[in-house]
Design a protein around this motif. Structure first.
Motif, PDB file in Angstrom:
ATOM      1  N   GLY A 176      23.604  28.510  54.554  1.00 60.32           N
ATOM      2  CA  GLY A 176      24.903  28.228  53.965  1.00 60.32           C
ATOM      3  C   GLY A 176      24.966  26.852  53.340  1.00 60.32           C
ATOM      4  O   GLY A 176      25.718  26.634  52.375  1.00 60.32           O
ATOM      5  N   SER A 177      24.187  25.916  53.865  1.00 63.03           N
ATOM      6  CA  SER A 177      24.187  24.566  53.305  1.00 63.03           C
ATOM      7  C   SER A 177      23.707  24.576  51.851  1.00 63.03           C
ATOM      8  O   SER A 177      24.191  23.792  51.024  1.00 63.03           O
ATOM      9  N   LEU A 178      22.770  25.442  51.538  1.00 66.83           N
ATOM     10  CA  LEU A 178      22.296  25.532  50.160  1.00 66.83           C
ATOM     11  C   LEU A 178      23.349  26.137  49.259  1.00 66.83           C
ATOM     12  O   LEU A 178      23.424  25.813  48.067  1.00 66.83           O
ATOM     13  N   ILE A 179      24.180  27.032  49.807  1.00 68.61           N
ATOM     14  CA  ILE A 179      25.311  27.560  49.034  1.00 68.61           C
ATOM     15  C   ILE A 179      26.268  26.421  48.694  1.00 68.61           C
ATOM     16  O   ILE A 179      26.750  26.291  47.561  1.00 68.61           O
ATOM     17  N   THR A 180      26.543  25.568  49.685  1.00 66.81           N
ATOM     18  CA  THR A 180      27.407  24.417  49.443  1.00 66.81           C
ATOM     19  C   THR A 180      26.820  23.517  48.368  1.00 66.81           C
ATOM     20  O   THR A 180      27.533  23.046  47.475  1.00 66.81           O
ATOM     21  N   ALA A 181      25.513  23.260  48.439  1.00 68.21           N
ATOM     22  CA  ALA A 181      24.851  22.414  47.443  1.00 68.21           C
ATOM     23  C   ALA A 181      24.921  23.039  46.053  1.00 68.21           C
ATOM     24  O   ALA A 181      25.174  22.340  45.055  1.00 68.21           O
ATOM     25  N   ARG A 182      24.693  24.359  45.973  1.00 66.61           N
ATOM     26  CA  ARG A 182      24.768  25.030  44.670  1.00 66.61           C
ATOM     27  C   ARG A 182      26.162  24.924  44.082  1.00 66.61           C
ATOM     28  O   ARG A 182      26.337  24.624  42.894  1.00 66.61           O
ATOM     29  N   LEU A 183      27.175  25.163  44.908  1.00 69.83           N
ATOM     30  CA  LEU A 183      28.553  25.067  44.434  1.00 69.83           C
ATOM     31  C   LEU A 183      28.879  23.645  43.993  1.00 69.83           C
ATOM     32  O   LEU A 183      29.543  23.437  42.973  1.00 69.83           O
ATOM     33  N   ALA A 184      28.402  22.668  44.752  1.00 67.21           N
ATOM     34  CA  ALA A 184      28.635  21.275  44.377  1.00 67.21           C
ATOM     35  C   ALA A 184      28.059  20.996  42.989  1.00 67.21           C
ATOM     36  O   ALA A 184      28.700  20.344  42.152  1.00 67.21           O
ATOM     37  N   GLY A 185      26.868  21.500  42.737  1.00 57.03           N
ATOM     38  CA  GLY A 185      26.267  21.319  41.423  1.00 57.03           C
ATOM     39  C   GLY A 185      27.082  21.985  40.326  1.00 57.03           C
ATOM     40  O   GLY A 185      27.271  21.420  39.238  1.00 57.03           O
ATOM     41  N   GLU A 186      27.580  23.190  40.595  1.00 57.34           N
ATOM     42  CA  GLU A 186      28.406  23.900  39.618  1.00 57.34           C
ATOM     43  C   GLU A 186      29.704  23.155  39.334  1.00 57.34           C
ATOM     44  O   GLU A 186      30.234  23.209  38.221  1.00 57.34           O
ATOM     45  N   PHE A 187      30.222  22.459  40.331  1.00 57.97           N
ATOM     46  CA  PHE A 187      31.479  21.727  40.169  1.00 57.97           C
ATOM     47  C   PHE A 187      31.270  20.335  39.563  1.00 57.97           C
ATOM     48  O   PHE A 187      32.235  19.592  39.382  1.00 57.97           O
TER      49      PHE A 187
END
Length: 384
Positions: free
Chosen positions: A243-254
Motif C-alpha cells: 500500500g505504501s507504493l500506492i501512496t507514493a504513486r498517488l503522490a506523484g500523480e498529485f
C-alpha cells in the motif's frame, strides 16, 4: 520553516447545507467527482438531490436511485457530535488546504481532534507494517525532526512505520487518515494511539461513514488522503507490492514530492523503496534531505483553490439550461465505449456544447453507467 498559522480561507456551511451535503455524498453513485459536478451544475446540494431521480432515469437506470434521507444525515451528524467529531466541507476554513488541490478530493471529511492541525504543512510518512527496528527508529527520527521544523506528519495509523511516525509527532502535530469510520479504528491495538492523537495536538480524518468497518478496497482511498494532504511523502521500507507504493504513486500523480529511504537489496521490505529510487524518488538518508527539498514549496498548500462551494447562505436557485434532446443524448452515448477518452474529445467529436456533454455524462454517472478514470478520462460501463 512552513507557516504554522496560515490565513484560513473558506466559507462555513450552514447546518442546512451540511445536512444536504452529507445526504448527497451518501447517496448511490455519488462519489467526490460526481458530487463536485452536481454542485457546479445545480448550484447547491438541495437542488442536486431533487434532480437525482430524473438524472438517473435519463441516464438509463432501470431502478430508482437510493437517496440518503434527511433523517439518516441528521443521525450521522449526531453520532459525530457524541464522539466529539465534526464534518468539514471542502470549502470550509479547516479543510486540509493541500487536499483541496487534488481531483476527486472528498467533499466532506469527518474529523476528530484538534482542527488547528490542518494549519500545518504536512509530510506523509508511510512504510512497512512489519518494519525492522532500524526502520522504526528512522521513521521516528524523521517525524521528530520534521515536527521540530514546523511540519505536521500525516500517516495511516497502521502498524510499524505509521505507528512510529505518529508517536514521534504527537507533540508537534499529526494527522491519522483512516480507512474506516472514525469510530472503527484499525488495527485494534492502535486504539490507544488514536486517543492520544485526538486528545492532543493531532487529528483523525475519514471520508467513510461512522460505523464503517474498513475493507481491503478502502485502504487505497485512505492512501489517497495521505498523498493528497501532504506536500511530500516519505516511504521507509516497502515491499514490491504494498500500500505504501500506492501512496507514493498517488503522490506523484498529485505533483507531490516522493522521498524514499534506500535499504538492503537482500531485505524484501526494501525492494519497493529501492524501486522508487530507480524511478526518480529523492534519496533520503536524513531529515535534511526532506527539509531542503520542501523549503521552496512549504507555503504552496495555503494557495490551493476551493472546489464545490455553495454560495454563503441559502442563495437562489441556479438558472439551468434545457437538457439535451434525445438525439443529442444518443450522439454523446454513441461516442463512448469501453476505452477511456477525454471529455474534450467527446465535445469535439459530437460538435455539441460542453454543458450538454457534461450533463449527459452526469446522467450516465448517476445511473451507474459511466466509469471515471485517472486524468479525467471516462468510459461507458458495459452491461454484464
Amino acid at each position: 520553516m512552513p507557516e504554522r498559522s496560515a490565513r484560513r480561507n473558506g466559507i462555513a456551511l450552514t447546518e442546512r447545507q451540511r445536512i444536504a451535503w452529507l445526504r448527497l455524498i451518501r447517496s448511490d453513485n455519488v462519489g467526490p467527482a460526481t458530487f463536485r459536478d452536481l454542485i457546479n451544475h445545480f448550484g447547491n446540494a438541495e437542488a442536486a438531490l431533487a434532480a437525482l431521480p430524473e438524472l438517473s432515469r435519463r441516464g438509463g437506470s432501470t431502478r430508482p436511485i437510493r437517496i440518503a434521507s434527511e433523517a439518516d444525515a441528521v443521525r450521522e451528524l449526531e453520532t459525530a457530535r457524541r464522539l466529539g467529531a465534526t464534518f468539514i466541507g471542502i470549502g470550509e476554513p479547516d479543510y486540509p488546504p493541500a487536499l483541496r488541490q487534488i481531483d476527486g478530493a472528498p467533499p466532506l471529511l469527518a474529523a476528530r481532534g484538534d482542527l488547528s492541525a490542518t494549519r500545518l504543512a504536512h509530510v506523509g510518512i508511510v512504510g512497512s507494517r512489519n518494519a525492522s527496528i532500524a526502520g522504526v527508529k528512522f521513521a521516528s527520527l524523521i517525524a521528530r525532526e520534521l515536527g521540530r521544523a514546523g511540519y505536521g506528519i500525516i500517516s495511516g495509523l497502521a502498524r510499524g512505520i505509521d505507528t512510529a511516525a505518529h508517536r514521534a509527532s504527537l507533540e508537534t502535530g499529526t494527522i491519522a487518515a483512516m480507512a474506516g469510520g472514525l469510530d472503527r479504528p484499525y488495527p485494534p491495538e492502535n486504539i490507544g494511539l488514536l486517543e492520544e492523537i485526538c486528545s492532543g495536538r493531532g487529528l483523525a480524518i475519514s471520508e467513510m461513514p461512522f460505523g464503517w468497518e474498513a475493507r481491503a478496497r478502502d485502504f487505497p482511498r485512505r492512501n489517497r488522503l495521505i498523498a493528497g494532504a501532504a506536500l511530500g511523502v516519505v516511504v521507509i521500507e516497502a515491499a514490491s507490492r504494498s500500500g505504501s507504493l500506492i501512496t507514493a504513486r498517488l503522490a506523484g500523480e498529485f505533483g507531490r514530492l516522493v522521498f524514499a529511504v534506500p535499504g538492503s537489496p537482500l531485505d524484501p521490505r526494501c525492494h519497493g523503496t529501492n524501486g522508487l529510487l530507480k524511478d526518480g524518488a529523492i534519496v533520503t538518508t536524513g531529515p535534511e534531505d526532506i527539509l531542503q527539498a520542501l523549503a521552496p514549496i512549504a507555503g504552496v498548500a495555503n494557495l490551493a483553490p476551493r472546489q464545490a462551494e455553495e454560495p454563503d447562505g441559502d442563495g437562489e436557485e441556479k438558472a439551468l439550461e434545457p437538457p439535451p434532446t434525445a438525439n443529442e443524448r444518443t450522439r454523446i452515448i454513441d461516442a463512448l465505449g469501453p476505452t477511456p477518452v477525454e471529455i474534450d474529445d467527446i465535445i469535439r467529436h459530437t460538435g455539441l456544447s460542453a454543458s450538454a456533454v457534461y450533463l449527459v455524462l452526469l446522467e450516465l454517472d448517476i445511473a451507474g453507467r459511466l466509469h471515471r478514470h485517472a486524468g479525467g478520462l471516462v468510459s461507458l460501463a458495459m452491461a454484464d
